[in-house]
Design an enzyme around this catalytic site. Structure first.
Site, PDB file in Angstrom:
ATOM      1  N   HIS A 268       0.829  -1.205   0.000  1.00 39.40           N
ATOM      2  CA  HIS A 268       0.000   0.000   0.000  1.00 39.40           C
ATOM      3  C   HIS A 268       0.863   1.255   0.000  1.00 39.40           C
ATOM      4  O   HIS A 268       0.792   2.048  -0.917  1.00 39.40           O
ATOM      5  CB  HIS A 268      -1.016   0.032   1.145  1.00 39.40           C
ATOM      6  CG  HIS A 268      -1.925  -1.137   1.186  1.00 39.40           C
ATOM      7  ND1 HIS A 268      -2.742  -1.485   0.133  1.00 39.40           N
ATOM      8  CD2 HIS A 268      -2.135  -2.081   2.150  1.00 39.40           C
ATOM      9  CE1 HIS A 268      -3.422  -2.580   0.438  1.00 39.40           C
ATOM     10  NE2 HIS A 268      -3.059  -2.967   1.651  1.00 39.40           N
ATOM     11  N   ASP A 319      -5.117  -8.144  -3.303  1.00 36.93           N
ATOM     12  CA  ASP A 319      -5.381  -7.929  -1.890  1.00 36.93           C
ATOM     13  C   ASP A 319      -6.671  -8.582  -1.421  1.00 36.93           C
ATOM     14  O   ASP A 319      -6.739  -9.786  -1.219  1.00 36.93           O
ATOM     15  CB  ASP A 319      -5.361  -6.429  -1.606  1.00 36.93           C
ATOM     16  CG  ASP A 319      -5.338  -6.089  -0.116  1.00 36.93           C
ATOM     17  OD1 ASP A 319      -5.322  -7.018   0.708  1.00 36.93           O
ATOM     18  OD2 ASP A 319      -5.323  -4.896   0.230  1.00 36.93           O
TER      19      ASP A 319
END
Length: 446
Positions: A268, A319
């Site tokens: 991220h 993810d």
């Protein structure tokens, strides 16, 4: 032998490529082969190296649709996620992951990085085999015909208290925790590499591993030359808590404890200071962007352009599996930056494909995958160029067509280690992937 009607060779699209394979590896690549040689397996369309999904939580696939009801934040989404985690067993996790990895194969993914923290039974009681859940994932990948890097994750605490102590795990997180990073290391050491699987490490976040224990995880990975991943600054609340307890950003904390480096990937990397970006780039720490999840959870848009310019290699992950589509992840990274900057063209199609292939594989400890060249693992993904999304552009623009128009639904053939995993859009080992997904997800409902 394979004959590729059009092949992306890392810099451009080449028509008529013959590729010889011995065992799992490419042994020869010949250009200007206008027609298929006798006996060659024909792959019509655009053939790319197999795609690398550098960040996966397989069980999150069971949340698709469910978490789209109503509003909320990352933190409210997390409570729904915990409910699914509570119900998983090694058997049900294997069934779910097998179906999820088969879905990935249909999307052209040949290697997955599984960020694995669901280790123990309800209440934190270890299984008879303390790695039963991890072994279920490794077996699921084998059954689905893909490679896996199991990023076994240290998850000790539920939040920050001090340099040496974290908040005790809540009742959901007990399944994630080994108690200490040292206990995590002892359990993770029993996991072994095998032909389709490599064992890496992960720090869930600076919230979940007290600062004094970060070095234990980093040392474990360094001794094995294994990949090390960490959720980093996904939420501003994480940054605020780290500043309150440690007086620095999460990136600085990781740097201070020897976590950053070329084998490390921050996942991220959304809310960073300029100093953070300099630390990550200066240590060649990678960045795994997961745009479809970051937008789904309203996390924000990470500074991917600045990170890459600073020296942080970019990879991509799906993810939480709001969708499983590496073309969408690549496209979204560019389009998100366009929205923020009001300018176009931050990455070429070639650069975005590299993030989805070679750089992603390197981040997962497979530096010999992600290219079509002699010596590389024979992993291929073929995208049809005659669908309603891809028809029209000239073949020399097939890379641009794949990145900016194609979806996972346009993948026609997938080869992993020289073996055909997907042919004409059908999975060779899991004939009914939608049915397998539906059955596995239904088994986890209340």
């Amino acid at each position: 032998m394979y004959w590729l009607e059009h092949a992306w060779l890392g810099t451009h699209v080449e028509p008529g490529v013959a590729m010889e394979v011995t065992g799992e590896r490419i042994t020869a690549v010949r250009k200007d082969v206008a027609a298929p040689p006798p006996g060659a397996t024909v792959l019509r369309g655009l053939t790319l190296p197999g795609l690398a999904n550098a960040h996966s939580h397989a069980f999150h696939r069971a949340l698709r649709g469910t978490v789209q009801v109503g509003s909320g934040t990352f933190w409210t989404w997390r409570e729904v996620m915990y409910g699914v985690a509570d119900r998983l067993t090694p058997e049900s996790y294997h069934a779910l992951a097998r179906a999820v990895y088969a879905e990935m194969a249909l999307a052209g993914i040949t290697t997955v990085g599984e960020f694995h923290y669901l280790h123990h039974g309800p209440g934190g009681t270890p299984y008879a085999d303390p790695n039963a859940m991890g072994e279920a994932l490794i077996q699921a990948a084998a059954d689905a015909g893909v490679r896996i890097t199991l990023l076994d994750t240290a998850y000790v605490a539920s939040g920050l208290l001090s340099a040496t102590r974290g908040k005790a795990p809540d009742r959901h997180q007990m399944r994630f925790s080994d108690g200490t990073a040292q206990a995590w290391a002892e359990r993770a050491s029993a996991l072994k590499d095998r032909p389709h699987a490599r064992i890496g490490a992960a720090i869930h976040s600076v919230r979940a591993v007290p600062a004094a224990q970060l070095g234990t995880v980093a040392q474990w990975a360094a001794e094995r030359q294994a990949p090390l991943h960490v959720h980093l600054s996904e939420q501003t609340a994480e940054n605020d808590a780290c500043q309150a307890v440690h007086g620095c950003t999460p990136t600085q904390l990781l740097a201070d404890h020897g976590v950053l480096g070329p084998r490390t990937t921050g996942v991220h990397n959304t809310h960073l200071t300029e100093e953070d970006i300099g630390l990550l780039g200066g240590t060649t720490t990678g960045t795994c962007m997961c745009p479809t999840t970051e937008r789904d959870l309203a996390d924000g848009i990470g500074p991917a352009v600045a990170l890459e310019r600073a020296g942080s290699p970019l990879s991509l992950g799906s993810d939480s599996h709001a969708v499983i589509d590496l073309f969408e992840e690549a496209r979204a990274m560019e389009l998100n930056e366009r929205l923020r900057s009001h300018t176009r063209g931050h990455w070429t199609a070639t650069a975005l494909l590299r993030a989805a292939t070679a750089t992603g594989h390197a981040a997962l400890g497979w530096p010999d995958a992600g290219t079509i060249e002699p010596g590389a693992l024979a992993d291929l993904t073929t995208v049809a160029l005659d669908t309603v999304r891809t028809a029209g552009p000239v073949p020399r623009l097939a890379a641009e067509t794949a990145v900016f128009a194609a979806t996972a639904a346009d993948v026609r053939h997938v080869v992993a280690g020289g073996r055909v995993v997907v042919r004409d859009g059908a999975h060779a080992a899991v004939p009914d992937v939608p049915g397998a997904l539906a059955e596995a997800v239904a088994a986890l409902r209340d």
